[in-house]
Structure formats: structure tokens, C-alpha cells
Write a protein that holds these residues in place. Sequence first.
Motif, PDB file in Angstrom:
ATOM      1  N   LYS A 114      39.180  32.219  39.503  1.00 22.49           N
ATOM      2  CA  LYS A 114      39.045  33.538  39.655  1.00 22.49           C
ATOM      3  C   LYS A 114      38.289  34.543  39.128  1.00 22.49           C
ATOM      4  O   LYS A 114      37.968  35.313  39.784  1.00 22.49           O
ATOM      5  N   ILE A 115      38.451  33.883  38.470  1.00 24.45           N
ATOM      6  CA  ILE A 115      37.154  34.783  37.038  1.00 24.45           C
ATOM      7  C   ILE A 115      36.133  35.306  37.579  1.00 24.45           C
ATOM      8  O   ILE A 115      35.310  36.250  37.599  1.00 24.45           O
ATOM      9  N   ALA A 116      35.481  33.702  38.146  1.00 27.44           N
ATOM     10  CA  ALA A 116      33.908  34.101  38.836  1.00 27.44           C
ATOM     11  C   ALA A 116      34.020  34.204  40.058  1.00 27.44           C
ATOM     12  O   ALA A 116      33.378  35.582  40.392  1.00 27.44           O
ATOM     13  N   SER A 117      34.377  34.757  40.635  1.00 22.57           N
ATOM     14  CA  SER A 117      35.168  35.266  41.930  1.00 22.57           C
ATOM     15  C   SER A 117      35.420  36.769  42.109  1.00 22.57           C
ATOM     16  O   SER A 117      34.688  37.394  42.843  1.00 22.57           O
ATOM     17  N   GLU A 118      36.201  37.156  40.935  1.00 25.78           N
ATOM     18  CA  GLU A 118      36.221  39.054  40.529  1.00 25.78           C
ATOM     19  C   GLU A 118      35.317  39.010  40.511  1.00 25.78           C
ATOM     20  O   GLU A 118      34.855  40.102  39.865  1.00 25.78           O
ATOM     21  N   HIS A 119      34.407  39.044  39.173  1.00 26.66           N
ATOM     22  CA  HIS A 119      32.895  38.678  38.610  1.00 26.66           C
ATOM     23  C   HIS A 119      31.538  38.593  39.545  1.00 26.66           C
ATOM     24  O   HIS A 119      30.567  39.043  38.901  1.00 26.66           O
ATOM     25  N   LYS A 120      31.571  38.108  40.820  1.00 26.94           N
ATOM     26  CA  LYS A 120      31.163  37.892  41.339  1.00 26.94           C
ATOM     27  C   LYS A 120      29.844  37.163  41.145  1.00 26.94           C
ATOM     28  O   LYS A 120      28.261  36.879  40.394  1.00 26.94           O
ATOM     29  N   ARG A 121      30.349  35.904  39.793  1.00 20.57           N
ATOM     30  CA  ARG A 121      29.799  34.575  39.486  1.00 20.57           C
ATOM     31  C   ARG A 121      29.928  33.474  39.546  1.00 20.57           C
ATOM     32  O   ARG A 121      30.289  33.351  40.362  1.00 20.57           O
ATOM     33  N   SER A 122      28.510  32.541  39.363  1.00 23.82           N
ATOM     34  CA  SER A 122      28.651  30.945  39.611  1.00 23.82           C
ATOM     35  C   SER A 122      29.115  30.083  39.001  1.00 23.82           C
ATOM     36  O   SER A 122      29.203  31.322  37.246  1.00 23.82           O
TER      37      SER A 122
END
Length: 75
Positions: free
Chosen positions: A18-26
Motif C-alpha cells: 500500500k505504501i509503495a503504491s501510494e508513493h509510486k515506488r517499487s
Amino acid sequence: TGNLDKKNSEIVFDIFQKIASEHKRSLLVVTHDNDFAARTDRTIVMDDGNIVADGLTMEILENEELLTAHGLEKP
């Protein structure tokens, strides 16, 4: 998540995703658990320090010849 039970590992992984998706990170996950790896999009298989496979997780985890050759089990 190495010392967590399956349920709590999944909770932690969901939070990281969820954190990665929200911040557009891998999100990079290092695991020996193929069931856990099956939740990812891409897998890199290493054996003795060498990359022996790199691709879509489902394609790799369905390749029984590859898994057997490198001491891995199908989830």
C-alpha cells in the motif's frame, strides 16, 4: 517478515504494498518462501550468487524444470 507467522507476514506485506503504491515506488522483497513470492509481479531467482531467472513471477513459479534445477518447490 522472516520471523512472523504467515498471517502477520501477509499483513506486513499488504502494508508495504500500500505504501509503495501510494508513493509510486517499487518494493523489493527477498524471500525463500515461494508462497510469499507468488504475491509479487516479478521474480529474480538467484543460485550461488548468480541470476538464473528474471521474469514474471507466475511464469517462473510454473517452470518446474527451473525450480527443480535450483532446489526450489512449486508453491
